[in-house]
Design a protein around this motif. Structure first.
Motif, PDB file in Angstrom:
ATOM      1  N   LEU A  68     -32.425  66.023  19.860  1.00 57.10           N
ATOM      2  CA  LEU A  68     -32.992  66.414  21.148  1.00 57.10           C
ATOM      3  C   LEU A  68     -32.631  67.856  21.508  1.00 57.10           C
ATOM      4  O   LEU A  68     -33.474  68.624  21.977  1.00 57.10           O
ATOM      5  N   PHE A  69     -31.358  68.227  21.276  1.00 58.91           N
ATOM      6  CA  PHE A  69     -30.912  69.569  21.641  1.00 58.91           C
ATOM      7  C   PHE A  69     -31.550  70.638  20.762  1.00 58.91           C
ATOM      8  O   PHE A  69     -31.678  71.795  21.181  1.00 58.91           O
ATOM      9  N   ARG A  70     -31.938  70.266  19.541  1.00 58.34           N
ATOM     10  CA  ARG A  70     -32.607  71.216  18.654  1.00 58.34           C
ATOM     11  C   ARG A  70     -34.120  71.194  18.836  1.00 58.34           C
ATOM     12  O   ARG A  70     -34.821  72.072  18.331  1.00 58.34           O
ATOM     13  N   GLY A  71     -34.619  70.170  19.551  1.00 55.63           N
ATOM     14  CA  GLY A  71     -36.059  70.003  19.712  1.00 55.63           C
ATOM     15  C   GLY A  71     -36.506  70.080  21.156  1.00 55.63           C
ATOM     16  O   GLY A  71     -36.371  71.132  21.804  1.00 55.63           O
ATOM     17  N   PRO A  72     -37.020  68.962  21.711  1.00 57.96           N
ATOM     18  CA  PRO A  72     -37.674  69.029  23.026  1.00 57.96           C
ATOM     19  C   PRO A  72     -36.757  69.393  24.185  1.00 57.96           C
ATOM     20  O   PRO A  72     -37.231  69.889  25.209  1.00 57.96           O
ATOM     21  N   TYR A  73     -35.431  69.171  24.049  1.00 57.49           N
ATOM     22  CA  TYR A  73     -34.528  69.480  25.157  1.00 57.49           C
ATOM     23  C   TYR A  73     -33.643  70.691  24.870  1.00 57.49           C
ATOM     24  O   TYR A  73     -32.591  70.854  25.493  1.00 57.49           O
ATOM     25  N   ALA A  74     -34.071  71.543  23.959  1.00 59.25           N
ATOM     26  CA  ALA A  74     -33.323  72.773  23.684  1.00 59.25           C
ATOM     27  C   ALA A  74     -33.296  73.636  24.935  1.00 59.25           C
ATOM     28  O   ALA A  74     -34.319  73.865  25.588  1.00 59.25           O
ATOM     29  N   GLY A  75     -32.104  74.114  25.299  1.00 58.61           N
ATOM     30  CA  GLY A  75     -31.977  75.015  26.437  1.00 58.61           C
ATOM     31  C   GLY A  75     -32.038  74.341  27.797  1.00 58.61           C
ATOM     32  O   GLY A  75     -32.103  75.034  28.818  1.00 58.61           O
ATOM     33  N   HIS A 188     -43.505  61.231  36.183  1.00 58.20           N
ATOM     34  CA  HIS A 188     -42.795  61.537  34.937  1.00 58.20           C
ATOM     35  C   HIS A 188     -43.474  62.715  34.262  1.00 58.20           C
ATOM     36  O   HIS A 188     -44.692  62.880  34.330  1.00 58.20           O
ATOM     37  N   ARG A 189     -42.645  63.546  33.622  1.00 64.65           N
ATOM     38  CA  ARG A 189     -43.171  64.688  32.863  1.00 64.65           C
ATOM     39  C   ARG A 189     -42.423  64.759  31.536  1.00 64.65           C
ATOM     40  O   ARG A 189     -41.190  64.760  31.513  1.00 64.65           O
ATOM     41  N   ASP A 190     -43.148  64.803  30.420  1.00 59.68           N
ATOM     42  CA  ASP A 190     -42.531  64.915  29.108  1.00 59.68           C
ATOM     43  C   ASP A 190     -42.148  66.369  28.827  1.00 59.68           C
ATOM     44  O   ASP A 190     -42.725  67.294  29.418  1.00 59.68           O
ATOM     45  N   PRO A 191     -41.201  66.592  27.915  1.00 59.11           N
ATOM     46  CA  PRO A 191     -40.820  67.961  27.576  1.00 59.11           C
ATOM     47  C   PRO A 191     -41.990  68.811  27.082  1.00 59.11           C
ATOM     48  O   PRO A 191     -41.979  70.027  27.247  1.00 59.11           O
TER      49      PRO A 191
END
Length: 287
Positions: A68-75, A188-191
């Protein structure tokens, strides 16, 4: 009798230590450090994601959040808030917590609610032994149910059409259109920018179109809420359609994908498709 940390005999320090676990999770999330995040959990933690996935203990939690941290939730940043601590014993407690994931520009991406079990180890540390996460469904304003809301005169087992999905070039702009013109609620909102809105009964998924994909924009699928997916699957097979397939998706709002005789896709779900509960569900089981 359950006790909050304010009334537990030795609970003041324990309550602060338990809350510190969620602060540590937030620090690990902000740093994009999955190992730091996962260190708050016991090695054999029973962890359930909003999608119903169950990573295997601390190592699984670390691997899943590293992706997740490397993909959709990075930063992104995690705002983790402990709502209540209830002590079952001096060394065992349940925790209700709320979390919001925020993008670098301050936009709120998603909010979750979790119920956790924490335990104090032999060396005096508190660790999370079980963690069940979910996306809460906003409730409409309370009102007395009208006569037409009663379910007494209609079969409770009848499947209900509760979901439509549109592939959109600009889901955010479409969500703004439906919320401003038709007073639907964005819940709801997706990354990736996909948005989910509801009128209190039907949910509308506005799915971000992928430029490198083959799926065209426009109407994509619909969804039924059913009481028993197994019996519905049997009925579909008996009607000559393919057996519904379990959905492996990053969205938590449906369990199975099926197809009608002309090849139109639809979803099946027992727990519902998120969003505000319809008025007739307000005092019942809801979504």
């Amino acid at each position: 009798m359950h006790q909050t940390d304010e009334t537990n005999p030795a609970g003041q320090d324990s309550g602060q230590q338990i809350r510190a676990l969620w602060a540590e999770m937030a620090r690990g999330w902000a740093a994009g450090d999955a190992a730091h995040f996962a260190a708050c959990f016991a090695e054999d933690c029973d962890f359930t994601t909003v999608r119903g996935d169950k990573p295997s203990g601390r190592n699984g939690i670390e691997a899943g959040h590293d992706a997740l941290f490397r993909g959709p939730y990075a930063g992104t940043v995690l705002d983790a808030r402990v709502v209540e601590v209830r002590f079952l014993r001096s060394d065992l407690a349940t925790v209700e917590a709320e979390s919001t994931v925020t993008a670098a520009d301050g936009e709120s991406l998603t909010s979750t609610h979790a119920l956790a079990v924490v335990e104090r180890t032999a060396d005096g540390r508190w660790l999370i032994r079980a963690f069940h996460n979910m996306v809460p469904a906003p409730r409409p304003a309370d009102r007395a149910p009208a006569a037409s809301d009663s379910t007494a005169d209609r079969p409770t087992a009848r499947p209900k059409l509760r979901h439509l999905a549109i592939v959109a070039r600009d889901p955010g702009a479409l969500a703004e259109f439906y919320t401003s013109v038709f007073e639907m609620e964005l819940f709801h909102r997706d990354p990736d920018g996909s948005c989910f809105v509801s009128d209190g009964y039907l949910t509308l998924a506005l799915i971000k179109h992928r430029l490198d994909g083959e799926t065209p924009v426009g109407m994509n699928h619909f969804g039924f809420q059913v009481e028993d997916t197994a019996s519905t699957s049997d009925a579909l097979v008996a009607a000559g359609t393919p057996k519904p397939a379990e959905r492996f998706s990053d969205r938590p709002f449906a369990e199975y994908r099926a197809m009608d005789p002309e090849g139109n896709w639809f979803d099946l779900s027992e727990h519902g498709f998120g969003g505000p509960r319809p008025p007739s569900d307000a005092a019942g089981t809801g979504n």
